[in-house]
Motif scaffolding. Structure first.
Motif, PDB file in Angstrom:
ATOM      1  N   ILE A  15      34.607  30.348 -20.780  1.00  0.00           N
ATOM      2  CA  ILE A  15      35.634  29.459 -20.217  1.00  0.00           C
ATOM      3  C   ILE A  15      35.223  28.983 -18.812  1.00  0.00           C
ATOM      4  O   ILE A  15      34.675  29.754 -18.022  1.00  0.00           O
ATOM      5  N   SER A  20      33.384  20.627 -20.833  1.00  0.00           N
ATOM      6  CA  SER A  20      34.038  19.313 -20.892  1.00  0.00           C
ATOM      7  C   SER A  20      33.432  18.375 -19.859  1.00  0.00           C
ATOM      8  O   SER A  20      33.306  17.168 -20.100  1.00  0.00           O
ATOM      9  N   VAL A  54      41.912  23.663 -19.397  1.00  0.00           N
ATOM     10  CA  VAL A  54      41.059  24.283 -20.416  1.00  0.00           C
ATOM     11  C   VAL A  54      41.126  23.475 -21.703  1.00  0.00           C
ATOM     12  O   VAL A  54      42.095  22.752 -21.946  1.00  0.00           O
ATOM     13  N   THR A  55      40.071  23.625 -22.502  1.00  0.00           N
ATOM     14  CA  THR A  55      40.057  22.979 -23.810  1.00  0.00           C
ATOM     15  C   THR A  55      40.727  23.917 -24.804  1.00  0.00           C
ATOM     16  O   THR A  55      40.433  25.111 -24.815  1.00  0.00           O
ATOM     17  N   THR A  80      33.758  22.319 -27.364  1.00  0.00           N
ATOM     18  CA  THR A  80      34.537  23.427 -27.937  1.00  0.00           C
ATOM     19  C   THR A  80      35.330  24.141 -26.846  1.00  0.00           C
ATOM     20  O   THR A  80      34.995  24.032 -25.677  1.00  0.00           O
ATOM     21  N   ASN A 133      24.212  25.484 -15.616  1.00  0.00           N
ATOM     22  CA  ASN A 133      25.037  24.415 -15.017  1.00  0.00           C
ATOM     23  C   ASN A 133      25.479  24.794 -13.595  1.00  0.00           C
ATOM     24  O   ASN A 133      25.374  25.950 -13.190  1.00  0.00           O
ATOM     25  N   ASP A 136      24.371  22.625  -8.320  1.00  0.00           N
ATOM     26  CA  ASP A 136      24.708  21.997  -7.031  1.00  0.00           C
ATOM     27  C   ASP A 136      25.556  22.930  -6.165  1.00  0.00           C
ATOM     28  O   ASP A 136      25.661  22.744  -4.954  1.00  0.00           O
ATOM     29  N   ASN A 137      26.168  23.933  -6.798  1.00  0.00           N
ATOM     30  CA  ASN A 137      27.062  24.831  -6.060  1.00  0.00           C
ATOM     31  C   ASN A 137      26.247  25.804  -5.194  1.00  0.00           C
ATOM     32  O   ASN A 137      25.237  26.349  -5.636  1.00  0.00           O
ATOM     33  N   SER A 165      23.482  19.818 -13.078  1.00  0.00           N
ATOM     34  CA  SER A 165      24.828  19.741 -12.537  1.00  0.00           C
ATOM     35  C   SER A 165      25.567  18.748 -13.424  1.00  0.00           C
ATOM     36  O   SER A 165      25.278  17.546 -13.382  1.00  0.00           O
TER      37      SER A 165
HETATM   38  P1  GTP Z   1      37.110  25.279 -20.992  1.00  0.00           P
HETATM   39  O1  GTP Z   1      37.161  24.116 -21.891  1.00  0.00           O
HETATM   40  O2  GTP Z   1      38.422  25.657 -20.483  1.00  0.00           O
HETATM   41  O3  GTP Z   1      36.368  26.420 -21.543  1.00  0.00           O
HETATM   42  O4  GTP Z   1      36.293  24.820 -19.650  1.00  0.00           O
HETATM   43  P2  GTP Z   1      34.958  23.999 -19.606  1.00  0.00           P
HETATM   44  O5  GTP Z   1      33.810  24.901 -19.938  1.00  0.00           O
HETATM   45  O6  GTP Z   1      35.087  22.756 -20.415  1.00  0.00           O
HETATM   46  O7  GTP Z   1      34.833  23.696 -18.061  1.00  0.00           O
HETATM   47  P3  GTP Z   1      35.213  22.346 -17.326  1.00  0.00           P
HETATM   48  O8  GTP Z   1      34.285  21.236 -17.718  1.00  0.00           O
HETATM   49  O9  GTP Z   1      36.661  22.136 -17.487  1.00  0.00           O
HETATM   50  O10 GTP Z   1      34.834  22.754 -15.833  1.00  0.00           O
HETATM   51  C1  GTP Z   1      35.457  23.826 -15.165  1.00  0.00           C
HETATM   52  C2  GTP Z   1      35.405  23.573 -13.673  1.00  0.00           C
HETATM   53  O11 GTP Z   1      34.053  23.577 -13.220  1.00  0.00           O
HETATM   54  C3  GTP Z   1      35.972  22.212 -13.283  1.00  0.00           C
HETATM   55  O12 GTP Z   1      36.677  22.364 -12.082  1.00  0.00           O
HETATM   56  C4  GTP Z   1      34.733  21.354 -13.061  1.00  0.00           C
HETATM   57  O13 GTP Z   1      34.947  20.312 -12.128  1.00  0.00           O
HETATM   58  C5  GTP Z   1      33.745  22.371 -12.536  1.00  0.00           C
HETATM   59  N1  GTP Z   1      32.357  21.982 -12.840  1.00  0.00           N
HETATM   60  C6  GTP Z   1      31.850  21.652 -14.034  1.00  0.00           C
HETATM   61  N2  GTP Z   1      30.544  21.337 -13.923  1.00  0.00           N
HETATM   62  C7  GTP Z   1      30.223  21.484 -12.615  1.00  0.00           C
HETATM   63  C8  GTP Z   1      29.015  21.316 -11.873  1.00  0.00           C
HETATM   64  O14 GTP Z   1      27.969  20.949 -12.369  1.00  0.00           O
HETATM   65  N3  GTP Z   1      29.083  21.600 -10.538  1.00  0.00           N
HETATM   66  C9  GTP Z   1      30.192  22.006  -9.929  1.00  0.00           C
HETATM   67  N4  GTP Z   1      30.141  22.261  -8.631  1.00  0.00           N
HETATM   68  N5  GTP Z   1      31.351  22.166 -10.578  1.00  0.00           N
HETATM   69  C10 GTP Z   1      31.371  21.903 -11.920  1.00  0.00           C
END
Ligand code: GTP
Length: 597
Positions: A15, A20, A54-55, A80, A133, A136-137, A165
């Motif tokens: 998660i 997404s 969340v998805t 997913t 992923n 950049d953080n 990223s």
């Molecule tokens: P679920 O569907 O709930 O499992 O989440 P997810 O895996 O789809 O994650 P989502 O894409 O919603 O991202 C979660 C958080 O991480 C969000 O606040 C995004 O903006 C952040 N995020 C995603 N990718 C990056 C990235 O490459 N860099 C940074 N700094 N933040 C990211």
């Protein structure tokens, strides 16, 4: 599109690792979706998904990508969910894919659902492409993530792991190239009879069931006469198409394609997920192996609040059409009237269902205290019976054995938090199976009763390990256990919805806590109401819910004795009459009980 140029893949991860965000970035880079402004999470379009970030449901989208070799490719991407409750969604998506992108958040590393989703992909013999992923953080630990991934699967050493990223788009072009180069194209035969696997569906009140299919063999055209193979229901499809991400009608879907088939069928039981669609005239010989139905983990009653059962029924049936993993059985409660006994994939799923009922149907409901299921035999009957409603457990005098479900729980946690985790596990009646030390981490394998971990365990674990522990839990077996039933009487009448099944060790303390909580949340009446907790016929706790106004016997001294006696007589009459009346239980009663640890 030629089948050689199709790639079907899912993005899987723990998660919040960024699935997404990566899906959005891929849609952006392939011009699938014209992003007008700062739209985020285009695929997470349900209100509950946006509220929680969340998805909840897998989403499919077709992207057309011009690769570095100059050719165009059709990339069918399935985003997913990452929450453990929705593993079932991941399994369905993965079965329609030929490869997966296993995304790992560089700030968190490999976590429980990374491992669980890796296993799902491995069991389906798919190509797995690990991607790191959020590089950049500032708190990214790329080397640590790589190491963890190699420990998960040595074969990851054979290719460079891409660092991306998803947010800024850094190196996402490399991911697209790897998808094209490493994920195999589907290998169906478009001249063979139609064979299309239904991997998901939604319900539309005008068009009936809309089946999401992966076409394995053959070519489906609009108006084709089709049938579902397992259910053997015939239909002609008025429309077929692809996800763009909205439904986009097309003339045909060929082998290898992922798309939708409108069936016009109004009864969802006739076209189940996992079934195979084929032609009525030319039938494929063998259906695709189906899915195991989703297994409910927690059960609770759902009853209408300020509405009729008929309204709830309409809402629940519609919801069930779009979320086949909810289990529904109509049930009449002695205190809450007609409603449903429902099964959910976990507590988060239960919460999502409650919110969807409010958001999508304007339906407020009362949800009773959740529980897991149990098995029992009686002195007269040695066949094991399963119950998910505590009030269905026969009286203790008739019972011979009771069994409760145990899960295998694997926790990996930093060594400095081990003692706290061990205390939590022992409080949860866990039995140690194995313990292993690797560097700074300790891996513990335990057998733990599901009833102890289904509700609040994960939050407690997160809190004591400051979010650093990874947690995986899978059903193991039913084990005979010293289980008892707590029943609660309110105003001398037993209340079905206040019946609990618990281990004897905690039973008395829990009964006392529940009864005490009820004193403050049960709506008061004009007379005092006793609340009593029983275990095996013995009263173990009692409180009196105070009356709305003072009791005649103790109120002021101004009235004459005869007036007081008359008042007392009336109150005692009321009391007896009301004992047979249903007690109205508000949601706060069940919320208060849920907060008892
Ligand atoms: P679920 O569907 O709930 O499992 O989440 P997810 O895996 O789809 O994650 P989502 O894409 O919603 O991202 C979660 C958080 O991480 C969000 O606040 C995004 O903006 C952040 N995020 C995603 N990718 C990056 C990235 O490459 N860099 C940074 N700094 N933040 C990211």
């Amino acid at each position: 599109m030629k089948q050689e140029n199709i790639r079907n893949f899912s993005i899987v991860a723990h998660i919040d690792h960024g699935k997404s965000t990566l899906s959005d970035q891929i849609m952006k880079m392939t011009d699938t979706f014209s992003f007008r402004g700062n739209e985020e999470q285009v695929l997470d379009d349900m209100k509950v998904e946006q509220d929680h970030g969340v998805t909840v449901r897998s989403k499919t989208v077709r992207n057309i990508y011009r690769a570095k070799d100059g050719q165009e490719y059709e990339l069918n991407l399935i985003d997913t969910p990452g929450h453990v409750d929705f593993n079932y969604e991941v399994e369905k998506s993965v079965s329609a894919s030929d490869g997966v992108i296993l995304l790992v958040d560089a700030t968190k590393g490999v976590q429980a659902q990374t491992v669980a989703n890796y296993r799902i992909a491995k069991n389906n013999n798919l190509v797995i492409i690990p991607v790191i992923n959020k590089v950049d953080n500032q708190s990214a630990h790329v080397d640590m993530c790589e190491q963890q991934l190699y420990e998960l699967d040595e074969s990851f050493l054979e290719h460079d792991i891409i660092h991306i990223s998803a947010k800024t788009g850094l190196n996402v072009d490399k991911v697209l190239e790897v998808i094209v180069n490493r994920i195999p194209s589907p290998k169906g035969d478009e001249t063979k009879p139609i064979k299309a696997m239904i991997f998901d569906s939604h319900y539309d009140s005008y068009q009936g069931v809309v089946a999401y299919v992966k076409v394995i063999d053959g070519t489906i055209k609009a108006n084709d006469k089709l049938m579902s193979m397992n259910q053997r229901v015939k239909f002609a499809t008025p429309e077929i198409g692809i996800f763009s991400p909205q439904l986009l009608p097309l003339k045909e879907l060929k082998s290898g394609d992922i798309g939708y088939v409108i069936t016009g069928i109004k009864d969802p039981a006739d076209v189940r997920v996992g079934d195979t669609i084929t032609g009525q005239a030319r039938q494929t010989k063998q259906a695709v192996a189906g899915y195991q139905p989703a297994h409910s983990v927690v059960f609770a009653g759902i009853y209408p609040k300020d509405a009729d059962f008929d309204d709830l029924k309409v809402a629940m049936e519609k919801l069930k059409l779009n979320d086949s993993s909810i289990e529904l059985v109509e049930h009449v409660s002695n205190s809450l009237g007609p409603g449903y006994r429902c099964g959910f994939l976990g507590m988060f799923h239960l919460q999502i269902v409650r919110e969807r009922l409010i958001n999508e149907f304007g339906m407020s409901v009362i949800i009773t205290s959740p529980n897991v299921n149990y098995r029992y035999t009686t002195k007269n009957d040695s066949t094991l019976k399963t119950i998910n409603n505590p009030s269905d457990l026969p009286d203790f005098s008739l019972l011979k054995t009771i069994e409760e479900p145990f899960n295998k729980v694997v926790i990996e946690t930093p060594s400095e938090t081990v003692n706290d985790v061990l205390t939590l596990l022992s409080k949860s009646r866990g039995v140690l199976l194995d313990m292993d030390n690797t560097d700074q981490l300790v891996k513990m394998t335990y057998s733990v009763p599901l009833a102890e971990i289904a509700f609040n365990f994960f939050n407690q674990l997160k809190s004591i390990t400051h979010g650093f522990a990874t947690y995986d839990s899978q059903f193991m077996e039913y084990v005979e256990s010293d289980i008892v039933k707590i029943t609660i009487d309110v105003n001398y009448a037993p209340v079905d919805e206040l019946t609990f099944i618990v281990h004897r060790l905690n039973a008395e303390k829990l009964a006392q806590e529940i009864v005490h909580k009820l004193k403050y949340v049960i709506p008061r009446k004009l007379y005092p109401m006793p609340v009593q907790g029983y275990i095996e016929g013995r009263v173990v706790a009692r409180v009196d819910v105070p009356p709305l106004r003072k009791n005649a016997a103790v109120s002021g001294d101004k009235k004459s004795v005869s007036k007081k006696q008359a008042l007392l007589r009336r109150q005692s009459l009321n009391k007896r009459k009301s004992a047979s009346e249903a007690i109205q239980l508000p949601q706060s009663v069940f919320d208060a009980i849920l907060n008892i640890e």
